[in-house]
Design a protein around this motif. Structure first.
Motif, PDB file in Angstrom:
ATOM      1  N   TYR A 151     137.979  64.229 -13.634  1.00 42.35           N
ATOM      2  CA  TYR A 151     138.242  64.789 -15.260  1.00 42.35           C
ATOM      3  C   TYR A 151     138.395  62.650 -15.876  1.00 42.35           C
ATOM      4  N   VAL A 152     138.929  62.104 -15.475  1.00 41.33           N
ATOM      5  CA  VAL A 152     139.020  60.971 -16.063  1.00 41.33           C
ATOM      6  C   VAL A 152     137.549  60.267 -16.799  1.00 41.33           C
ATOM      7  N   ALA A 153     136.637  60.587 -15.420  1.00 39.32           N
ATOM      8  CA  ALA A 153     135.113  60.508 -15.875  1.00 39.32           C
ATOM      9  C   ALA A 153     134.638  61.374 -16.805  1.00 39.32           C
ATOM     10  N   ARG A 154     134.990  62.792 -16.918  1.00 39.78           N
ATOM     11  CA  ARG A 154     134.511  64.000 -18.315  1.00 39.78           C
ATOM     12  C   ARG A 154     135.814  63.260 -19.123  1.00 39.78           C
ATOM     13  N   GLU A 155     136.771  62.410 -18.839  1.00 41.98           N
ATOM     14  CA  GLU A 155     137.336  62.881 -20.428  1.00 41.98           C
ATOM     15  C   GLU A 155     136.851  60.807 -20.550  1.00 41.98           C
ATOM     16  N   ILE A 156     136.813  60.477 -19.964  1.00 44.88           N
ATOM     17  CA  ILE A 156     135.872  59.001 -21.012  1.00 44.88           C
ATOM     18  C   ILE A 156     134.106  59.414 -21.377  1.00 44.88           C
ATOM     19  N   ILE A 157     133.398  60.342 -20.546  1.00 43.18           N
ATOM     20  CA  ILE A 157     132.105  60.838 -21.050  1.00 43.18           C
ATOM     21  C   ILE A 157     132.119  61.513 -22.175  1.00 43.18           C
ATOM     22  N   GLU A 158     133.193  62.866 -22.530  1.00 42.98           N
ATOM     23  CA  GLU A 158     133.527  63.999 -23.737  1.00 42.98           C
ATOM     24  C   GLU A 158     133.705  63.109 -24.752  1.00 42.98           C
ATOM     25  N   THR A 159     135.295  62.646 -24.665  1.00 37.93           N
ATOM     26  CA  THR A 159     135.531  61.775 -26.331  1.00 37.93           C
ATOM     27  C   THR A 159     134.188  60.520 -26.664  1.00 37.93           C
ATOM     28  N   GLY A 160     134.030  60.151 -25.456  1.00 35.17           N
ATOM     29  CA  GLY A 160     133.109  58.698 -25.892  1.00 35.17           C
ATOM     30  C   GLY A 160     132.150  59.758 -26.351  1.00 35.17           C
ATOM     31  N   LEU A 161     131.455  59.876 -26.278  1.00 37.68           N
ATOM     32  CA  LEU A 161     130.686  60.739 -27.303  1.00 37.68           C
ATOM     33  C   LEU A 161     130.695  61.567 -28.701  1.00 37.68           C
ATOM     34  N   ASN A 171     132.930  50.108  -9.560  1.00 40.52           N
ATOM     35  CA  ASN A 171     133.506  50.628  -8.355  1.00 40.52           C
ATOM     36  C   ASN A 171     135.129  49.739  -8.713  1.00 40.52           C
ATOM     37  N   SER A 172     135.084  49.014  -9.292  1.00 40.53           N
ATOM     38  CA  SER A 172     135.887  48.375  -8.758  1.00 40.53           C
ATOM     39  C   SER A 172     136.734  48.698 -10.103  1.00 40.53           C
ATOM     40  N   LEU A 173     136.751  50.120 -10.732  1.00 41.11           N
ATOM     41  CA  LEU A 173     137.224  50.126 -12.057  1.00 41.11           C
ATOM     42  C   LEU A 173     138.146  51.705 -10.877  1.00 41.11           C
ATOM     43  N   GLY A 174     137.010  51.480 -10.325  1.00 37.24           N
ATOM     44  CA  GLY A 174     137.884  52.810  -9.455  1.00 37.24           C
ATOM     45  C   GLY A 174     137.272  53.937  -9.302  1.00 37.24           C
ATOM     46  N   ASN A 175     136.171  54.603  -9.909  1.00 34.92           N
ATOM     47  CA  ASN A 175     136.054  55.202 -10.267  1.00 34.92           C
ATOM     48  C   ASN A 175     134.183  55.474  -9.288  1.00 34.92           C
ATOM     49  N   SER A 176     134.148  56.262  -7.986  1.00 33.14           N
ATOM     50  CA  SER A 176     132.619  56.180  -7.302  1.00 33.14           C
ATOM     51  C   SER A 176     132.094  57.331  -8.499  1.00 33.14           C
ATOM     52  N   VAL A 177     132.630  58.079  -9.144  1.00 32.87           N
ATOM     53  CA  VAL A 177     131.638  59.050  -9.536  1.00 32.87           C
ATOM     54  C   VAL A 177     130.787  58.419 -10.960  1.00 32.87           C
ATOM     55  N   LEU A 178     131.550  57.746 -11.836  1.00 32.11           N
ATOM     56  CA  LEU A 178     131.547  57.579 -13.034  1.00 32.11           C
ATOM     57  C   LEU A 178     129.991  55.813 -12.284  1.00 32.11           C
ATOM     58  N   ALA A 179     130.714  55.269 -11.121  1.00 32.16           N
ATOM     59  CA  ALA A 179     129.520  53.828 -10.189  1.00 32.16           C
ATOM     60  C   ALA A 179     128.700  54.808  -9.993  1.00 32.16           C
ATOM     61  N   ALA A 180     128.754  56.293  -9.567  1.00 37.63           N
ATOM     62  CA  ALA A 180     126.927  56.864  -9.061  1.00 37.63           C
ATOM     63  C   ALA A 180     126.358  57.182  -9.672  1.00 37.63           C
ATOM     64  N   ASN A 181     127.127  57.754 -11.818  1.00 35.13           N
ATOM     65  CA  ASN A 181     125.840  58.145 -12.313  1.00 35.13           C
ATOM     66  C   ASN A 181     125.714  56.599 -13.076  1.00 35.13           C
ATOM     67  N   ASN A 241     124.882  65.470 -16.294  1.00 36.00           N
ATOM     68  CA  ASN A 241     125.359  64.443 -15.538  1.00 36.00           C
ATOM     69  C   ASN A 241     126.846  65.551 -15.879  1.00 36.00           C
ATOM     70  N   LEU A 242     126.657  65.874 -17.046  1.00 30.18           N
ATOM     71  CA  LEU A 242     128.429  66.802 -17.236  1.00 30.18           C
ATOM     72  C   LEU A 242     128.786  67.835 -16.774  1.00 30.18           C
ATOM     73  N   ARG A 243     127.524  68.759 -16.721  1.00 27.80           N
ATOM     74  CA  ARG A 243     126.922  69.816 -16.026  1.00 27.80           C
ATOM     75  C   ARG A 243     127.462  69.930 -14.644  1.00 27.80           C
ATOM     76  N   ASP A 244     126.990  69.002 -14.235  1.00 33.72           N
ATOM     77  CA  ASP A 244     127.513  68.296 -12.372  1.00 33.72           C
ATOM     78  C   ASP A 244     129.313  68.716 -12.071  1.00 33.72           C
ATOM     79  N   MET A 245     129.655  67.873 -12.875  1.00 30.65           N
ATOM     80  CA  MET A 245     130.536  67.267 -13.187  1.00 30.65           C
ATOM     81  C   MET A 245     131.694  68.468 -13.060  1.00 30.65           C
ATOM     82  N   GLY A 258     133.616  52.915 -21.705  1.00 29.77           N
ATOM     83  CA  GLY A 258     135.337  53.970 -21.438  1.00 29.77           C
ATOM     84  C   GLY A 258     136.079  54.018 -20.689  1.00 29.77           C
ATOM     85  N   LEU A 259     135.318  53.243 -19.219  1.00 31.29           N
ATOM     86  CA  LEU A 259     136.039  52.887 -18.189  1.00 31.29           C
ATOM     87  C   LEU A 259     137.016  51.625 -18.364  1.00 31.29           C
ATOM     88  N   LEU A 260     136.752  50.643 -19.463  1.00 33.02           N
ATOM     89  CA  LEU A 260     137.734  49.558 -19.392  1.00 33.02           C
ATOM     90  C   LEU A 260     138.804  50.415 -20.472  1.00 33.02           C
TER      91      LEU A 260
END
Lengths: 245, 245
Positions: free
Chosen positions: B77-87, A138-148, B148-152, A86-88
């Motif tokens: 928001y990017v993270a949520r979009e990636i995860i939720e659309t990805g699912l 991290n390089s893709l600019g999303n520290s939140v997802l990187a931590a997860n 993860n989504l709950r925390d986000m 998804g990040l890519l």
DNA sequence: GGCTCCAATCTTGTATGCAAGATCTGCATG
DNA sequence: CATGCAGATCTTGCATACAAGATTGGAGCC
């Protein structure tokens, strides 16, 4: 002497380096003695690890590294595939190239991986091959997802260690390169496909592992494989002093 | 009286219900008195919340609910979009219909949302509209991503509260239905597109919010908007006894 | 020998006490 | 009136003491 953060970090590093196996006991007293602090600090670290799903407490029995079952492992691999591809894909949608600094960071990490794969420092090799995915996020600019992703990588490592899926370091490294190469050409979609391919091979292994009975901690301890002998040696009494370092 | 888990859960529920604003002080002593336990238990809950990015401690100054800045909000928001659309995309790739039980669960949640949107229980409405995304991830069979989504969701709520982005409950509900409806027809790809649309409207709001100066806690406290008066009233001294309940 | 029960021991659960830093308040001073 | 300083107060940081459940080992009994 040490604070809670360093304790949890060292535990995580030890797992990624495959120096700590699932179901390993994390006694509050032991850790307190090891790190030269009181149980209060240790408990803080353990609560942190528990919040991330890495450690589990059995009331009045003790703390243990989480044992990941196949169902949870399946969820973890799906989650990683969704997040990493998804990040890519998100990068591809934005239609803008990755900054040079980000590419450089990934390239440097790949260099370190190449060196580790060629050498014989197995813990470092394991660590870097897992850490690549975190570095990429991290390089893709999303520290939140990187931590997860870091926590998920830790949990998948706990799973693969238990199931002894043979980890072909050389192949993993090559697949990492196959993800990186399209990025240098700005072809994020190709990178996404390479990543999906890389992760799906792991998913196959999980599906295979489902057929086998999970190897118990006692079993692995009593029938050490040749390439694990070095790891198990560190669990003997004489060398037990600093299992994390 | 209460254990650490119930404390952190109640804090999270209070945020999702918009009864706790970002930067709210979470004094150890206050919480201990409120829940009838010692600071030890409270600290355990706070460390848990800190591990999930929801609370932050400023050394020897106090614990506060995290203040989410625009950069972090963008990542969220990017993270949520990636995860939720990805699912949903993952569901589409598998080419197998969602179990009836899962569809029923979502349908029941949507019914509750409809009821709340029609009624005047604003906290419950806020809670359910946020919880829908967690419920969906759970119904799609991935508890890891759901957690993860709950925390986000909690963190995005903290952001939107501060920036007072007007939350059109009716429209959110309709967009949730628009995600659900294709699922009943087995068209996961259409659901993915509806979800992307739903989340992108939020992303627009973040981009707009970037232009405004973030509203400070003091500012919101001293210039209460008409529709927030009820919320702020609970922060007065006389009603301060149980701000979380 | 095998089984049961009890005590010793080990583990975490929780409260509390004290230390140390940060903030706030009030007074003295320019 | 503004400013700087010092004590009082409030906050978390951390260690420790004690409580209580779980396990284990052994003694005693059948």
């Amino acid at each position: 002497m040490a604070n809670a953060n360093t304790i949890s970090s060292q535990v995580i590093d030890a797992i990624l380096s495959q120096r700590l196996a699932p179901n390993t006991r994390l006694g509050e007293q032991d850790l307190a003695a090891l790190f030269g602090c009181s149980r209060t600090i240790v408990r803080e670290a353990l609560v942190d690890l528990a919040a991330r799903g890495i450690a589990t407490v059995s009331p009045r029995r003790g703390w243990y590294l989480t044992e990941v079952d196949t169902e949870k492992a399946r969820e973890l691999y799906v989650a990683r595939e969704i997040i990493e591809t998804g990040l890519l894909r998100h990068l591809a949608r934005r239609k803008q190239a990755l900054p040079t600094a980000a590419l450089d960071q990934i390239a440097r990490h790949l260099d370190a991986q190449a060196e580790a794969v060629a050498g014989d420092d197995i813990p470092r090799r394991s660590y870097l091959l897992g850490d690549f995915h975190v570095c990429l996020a991290n390089s893709l600019g999303n520290s939140v997802l990187a931590a997860n992703l870091r926590d998920m990588t830790v949990l998948t490592t706990l799973f693969t260690m238990r199931h002894q899926t043979p980890h072909d370091a050389q192949r993993s490294y090559e697949e990492h390169v196959a993800v990186f190469e399209p990025l240098t050409r700005g072809d994020a979609l190709a990178a996404e496909e390479a990543m999906r391919c890389h992760l799906s091979t792991w998913e196959e292994k999980v599906n295979k592992a489902r057929d086998y009975a999970p190897v118990s901690a006692l079993h692995t301890a009593l029938t050490p494989a040749a390439d694990l002998r070095g790891v198990n040696a560190s669990l003997t009494d004489t060398a037990k002093k600093e299992p994390l370092l």
